[in-house]
Scaffold this motif. Structure first.
Motif, mmCIF file in Angstrom:
data_model
loop_
_atom_site.group_PDB
_atom_site.id
_atom_site.type_symbol
_atom_site.label_atom_id
_atom_site.label_comp_id
_atom_site.label_asym_id
_atom_site.label_seq_id
_atom_site.Cartn_x
_atom_site.Cartn_y
_atom_site.Cartn_z
ATOM 1 N N ALA A 61 0.851 -1.198 0.000
ATOM 2 C CA ALA A 61 0.000 0.000 0.000
ATOM 3 C C ALA A 61 0.879 1.237 0.000
ATOM 4 O O ALA A 61 2.060 1.163 0.349
ATOM 5 N N SER A 62 0.301 2.368 -0.338
ATOM 6 C CA SER A 62 1.014 3.638 -0.171
ATOM 7 C C SER A 62 1.018 3.995 1.312
ATOM 8 O O SER A 62 0.383 3.313 2.131
ATOM 9 N N GLY A 63 1.693 5.073 1.658
ATOM 10 C CA GLY A 63 1.798 5.476 3.058
ATOM 11 C C GLY A 63 0.438 5.682 3.713
ATOM 12 O O GLY A 63 0.252 5.386 4.904
ATOM 13 N N THR A 64 -0.515 6.158 2.944
ATOM 14 C CA THR A 64 -1.862 6.405 3.460
ATOM 15 C C THR A 64 -2.458 5.138 4.079
ATOM 16 O O THR A 64 -3.145 5.191 5.107
ATOM 17 N N GLY A 65 -2.183 3.993 3.453
ATOM 18 C CA GLY A 65 -2.667 2.723 3.998
ATOM 19 C C GLY A 65 -2.112 2.474 5.399
ATOM 20 O O GLY A 65 -2.827 2.005 6.291
ATOM 21 N N ALA A 66 -0.845 2.816 5.590
ATOM 22 C CA ALA A 66 -0.224 2.589 6.903
ATOM 23 C C ALA A 66 -0.764 3.562 7.953
ATOM 24 O O ALA A 66 -0.819 3.237 9.143
ATOM 25 N N TRP A 67 -1.191 4.766 7.532
ATOM 26 C CA TRP A 67 -1.901 5.678 8.454
ATOM 27 C C TRP A 67 -3.169 5.005 8.958
ATOM 28 O O TRP A 67 -3.475 5.009 10.146
ATOM 29 N N GLU A 68 -3.939 4.479 7.968
ATOM 30 C CA GLU A 68 -5.222 3.858 8.322
ATOM 31 C C GLU A 68 -4.992 2.638 9.205
ATOM 32 O O GLU A 68 -5.694 2.435 10.199
ATOM 33 N N HIS A 88 0.291 20.028 5.672
ATOM 34 C CA HIS A 88 -0.682 19.357 4.812
ATOM 35 C C HIS A 88 -0.816 17.875 5.144
ATOM 36 O O HIS A 88 -1.922 17.316 5.122
ATOM 37 N N PHE A 89 0.297 17.202 5.430
ATOM 38 C CA PHE A 89 0.190 15.759 5.656
ATOM 39 C C PHE A 89 -0.507 15.464 6.975
ATOM 40 O O PHE A 89 -1.327 14.549 7.066
ATOM 41 N N ALA A 90 -0.206 16.252 8.006
ATOM 42 C CA ALA A 90 -0.921 16.080 9.275
ATOM 43 C C ALA A 90 -2.413 16.318 9.053
ATOM 44 O O ALA A 90 -3.260 15.579 9.585
ATOM 45 N N HIS A 139 6.580 13.317 11.959
ATOM 46 C CA HIS A 139 7.973 13.634 12.327
ATOM 47 C C HIS A 139 8.522 14.716 11.403
ATOM 48 O O HIS A 139 8.914 15.783 11.847
ATOM 49 N N ASN A 140 8.508 14.409 10.099
ATOM 50 C CA ASN A 140 9.054 15.359 9.127
ATOM 51 C C ASN A 140 7.915 15.785 8.206
ATOM 52 O O ASN A 140 7.437 14.987 7.405
ATOM 53 N N GLU A 141 7.447 17.052 8.361
ATOM 54 C CA GLU A 141 6.322 17.538 7.559
ATOM 55 C C GLU A 141 6.826 17.833 6.145
ATOM 56 O O GLU A 141 7.507 18.825 5.917
ATOM 57 N N THR A 142 6.452 16.970 5.217
ATOM 58 C CA THR A 142 6.971 17.061 3.852
ATOM 59 C C THR A 142 6.417 18.279 3.115
ATOM 60 O O THR A 142 6.976 18.715 2.117
ATOM 61 N N SER A 143 5.313 18.833 3.612
ATOM 62 C CA SER A 143 4.752 20.013 2.950
ATOM 63 C C SER A 143 5.469 21.301 3.365
ATOM 64 O O SER A 143 5.370 22.306 2.669
ATOM 65 N N VAL A 168 3.508 8.003 15.081
ATOM 66 C CA VAL A 168 4.361 8.972 14.384
ATOM 67 C C VAL A 168 4.517 8.585 12.911
ATOM 68 O O VAL A 168 4.900 7.455 12.587
ATOM 69 N N ASP A 169 4.222 9.536 12.044
ATOM 70 C CA ASP A 169 4.426 9.397 10.596
ATOM 71 C C ASP A 169 5.877 9.750 10.284
ATOM 72 O O ASP A 169 6.303 10.892 10.500
ATOM 73 N N THR A 170 6.629 8.752 9.802
ATOM 74 C CA THR A 170 8.037 8.994 9.414
ATOM 75 C C THR A 170 8.221 8.784 7.914
ATOM 76 O O THR A 170 9.305 8.420 7.463
ATOM 77 N N ILE A 171 7.141 9.005 7.150
ATOM 78 C CA ILE A 171 7.192 8.634 5.726
ATOM 79 C C ILE A 171 8.325 9.351 5.003
ATOM 80 O O ILE A 171 8.985 8.770 4.146
ATOM 81 N N SER A 172 8.601 10.617 5.354
ATOM 82 C CA SER A 172 9.703 11.303 4.656
ATOM 83 C C SER A 172 10.927 11.520 5.548
ATOM 84 O O SER A 172 11.792 12.334 5.225
ATOM 85 N N SER A 173 11.007 10.788 6.664
ATOM 86 C CA SER A 173 12.211 10.907 7.494
ATOM 87 C C SER A 173 12.934 9.581 7.665
ATOM 88 O O SER A 173 14.168 9.555 7.761
ATOM 89 N N SER A 193 7.614 3.301 1.302
ATOM 90 C CA SER A 193 8.795 2.819 0.570
ATOM 91 C C SER A 193 9.476 3.873 -0.288
ATOM 92 O O SER A 193 10.657 3.762 -0.594
ATOM 93 N N GLN A 194 8.747 4.922 -0.699
ATOM 94 C CA GLN A 194 9.184 5.724 -1.847
ATOM 95 C C GLN A 194 9.976 6.975 -1.503
ATOM 96 O O GLN A 194 10.187 7.814 -2.365
ATOM 97 N N LYS A 195 10.433 7.082 -0.258
ATOM 98 C CA LYS A 195 11.192 8.291 0.085
ATOM 99 C C LYS A 195 12.601 7.879 0.520
ATOM 100 O O LYS A 195 13.384 7.467 -0.319
ATOM 101 N N GLY A 196 12.909 7.925 1.811
ATOM 102 C CA GLY A 196 14.272 7.561 2.218
ATOM 103 C C GLY A 196 14.647 6.134 1.892
ATOM 104 O O GLY A 196 15.831 5.814 1.780
HETATM 105 C C1 LIG Z 1 4.463 11.227 1.191
HETATM 106 C C2 LIG Z 1 3.877 11.385 2.534
HETATM 107 C C3 LIG Z 1 2.627 10.852 2.873
HETATM 108 C C4 LIG Z 1 1.712 10.217 1.861
HETATM 109 O O1 LIG Z 1 2.107 8.965 1.524
HETATM 110 P P1 LIG Z 1 1.414 8.237 0.276
HETATM 111 O O2 LIG Z 1 2.425 7.162 -0.017
HETATM 112 O O3 LIG Z 1 1.258 9.246 -0.804
HETATM 113 O O4 LIG Z 1 0.123 7.683 0.727
HETATM 114 C C5 LIG Z 1 2.191 10.980 4.164
HETATM 115 N N1 LIG Z 1 2.914 11.622 5.105
HETATM 116 C C6 LIG Z 1 4.104 12.174 4.807
HETATM 117 C C7 LIG Z 1 4.862 12.893 5.879
HETATM 118 C C8 LIG Z 1 4.609 12.071 3.525
HETATM 119 O O5 LIG Z 1 5.805 12.631 3.225
#
Ligand SMILES: *Cc1c(COP(=O)(O)O)cnc(C)c1O
Length: 389
Positions: A61-68, A88-90, A139-143, A168-173, A193-196
């Motif tokens: 799944a994308s990161g959104t799935g892991a939030w849910e 924006h991500f928060a 953790h790291n606000e990507t917006s 804690v969302d660490t998607i971009s950290s 998977s798609q960032k660090g």
């Molecule tokens: C990219 C990102 C998301 C969104 O992840 P998706 O893979 O698009 O669902 C959520 N939170 C942060 C901090 C992000 O950088």
């Protein structure tokens, strides 16, 4: 256009050849011995990236799935979650919680600062009834390019004695900026998977504490695909409860190997250095960073404010047309007002020098008022500092 496109958005990031090659292998039987050997390797080593000793649940799944997944595994219908709206991500995570019919308490910010641990503590103090079941932080606000202090937030939570879980969302950290799931007392860490991790989009993760696993036993929100326990049980025999993203897992094994070969401390130092060089360029151009707290500058991306009356998307379009480079756009209330430079993942000094040169050309072409010499300032910083920590 000849030559390679420069993908300088803060995720998805450049996928290195080693990972592309790993992924390009023929798909194998996800219940056969070869798959189970690979899964065994990933199950042992993936937690090292989170600095976690408990399970890391992997979803296709994308990161959104892991939030849910974090929310539905730990909570019950109508539970309240506290979300610190750092950007924006928060705020997107908050909307997701509301769609799941959770109650939300939102702590606002100006989108230019991180989490204020004192405000967090005060809010939890006021919740005498303990109605807040989870605190959700990015953790790291990507917006915005602001990286919040999770340790400080956890310490503030501990001081209040409030029993809420910390998510804690660490998607971009993760794998770009130091992060310690266990030592920082985080209950659920969300990653993608798609960032660090330098992979294509398509995998996401929940690192889970004992306290979160315990909460999951009595949590009553409906869940099926996202049920941690099914994954954890199947993982006992190196399997997954449904068809996993086999080829992305080939890539994940390679990504973990690359990160551990370089050494996580070196990876973090490389990101810190390239980020500081980027900020040198922005300052030399005479442009303003969106982040107003120098202690909280993000090392994975930099959000740059446009001068009044100039549109960030017009600049990004010129840079895409003329230099074949993608930059991140302004999200939500920042649309048109900022552009974002991704400097995370498989990235080095000359890739940064190219990116900054392209931006400097673009600033001239789009007639954005600036001083020349930003790319040079970054190169000077890189020449004057050692790449070794
Ligand atoms: C990219 C990102 C998301 C969104 O992840 P998706 O893979 O698009 O669902 C959520 N939170 C942060 C901090 C992000 O950088």
């Amino acid at each position: 256009m000849s030559g390679r496109h420069l993908l300088q958005i803060p995720g998805p990031t450049n996928v290195p050849d080693r990972i592309l090659q790993a992924i390009s292998r023929p798909t194998i039987d996800h219940r056969g011995p070869e798959f189970r050997d690979m899964a065994a390797d990933i199950l042992v080593r993936l937690p090292l990236i989170f600095k976690a000793t408990g399970p890391v649940v992997t979803f296709p799944a994308s990161g959104t799935g892991a939030w849910e997944a974090a929310l539905v595994n730990c909570l019950s219908p109508n539970d309240r979650v506290l979300i610190y709206e750092t950007g924006h991500f928060a705020s997107t995570w908050c909307r997701l919680a509301q769609k799941l019919s959770l109650q939300t308490t939102v702590l606002p910010t100006d989108w230019r600062h991180g989490v204020d641990a004192e405000v967090l503590a005060e809010t939890l103090e006021q919740d005498k009834a303990g109605s807040i079941k989870a605190v959700c932080l990015v953790h790291n606000e990507t917006s915005t390019g602001v990286c919040s202090d999770i340790q400080k937030a956890r310490a503030a939570m501990n001081q209040t004695g409030h029993p809420a879980l910390l998510m804690v969302d660490t998607i971009s950290s993760l794998a770009s900026i130091d992060y310690c799931h266990d030592d920082w007392g985080v209950d659920v860490t969300i990653a993608g998977s798609q960032k660090g991790l330098m992979l294509p989009p398509g995998l996401s993760f929940n690192a889970v504490s004992d306290k979160a696993l315990h909460a999951a036993r009595s949590a009553a929100m409906p869940k099926a695909y996202w049920d941690w326990q099914d994954v954890i049980d199947a993982n006992q025999s190196q399997l997954f409860p449904y068809t996993p993203a086999t080829n992305l897992l080939f890539g994940l094994r390679e990504a973990i190997a690359m990160l551990l070969e370089e050494g996580l401390d070196q990876v973090f130092a490389r990101h810190a250095r390239l980020a500081e060089a980027t900020r040198c360029a922005v300052k030399a151009w005479g442009l303003e960073l969106l982040c107003l707290d120098p202690d909280r500058y993000s090392n994975s991306l930099t959000a740059v404010m446009m001068p009044q009356g100039h549109d960030a998307d017009a600049l990004r379009n010129v840079i895409l047309d003329r230099c074949d480079m993608s930059l991140g756009n302004g999200l939500g209330q920042l649309a048109g007002k900022v552009f974002r430079i991704g400097h995370l993942g498989d990235f080095n000094e000359l890739m940064l020098a190219s990116a900054l040169s392209g931006i400097e050309m673009g600033l001239t072409l789009a007639e954005v008022p600036h001083k020349p010499g930003g790319a040079q300032a970054a190169m000077d910083y890189l020449s004057d500092t050692s790449p070794r920590p």
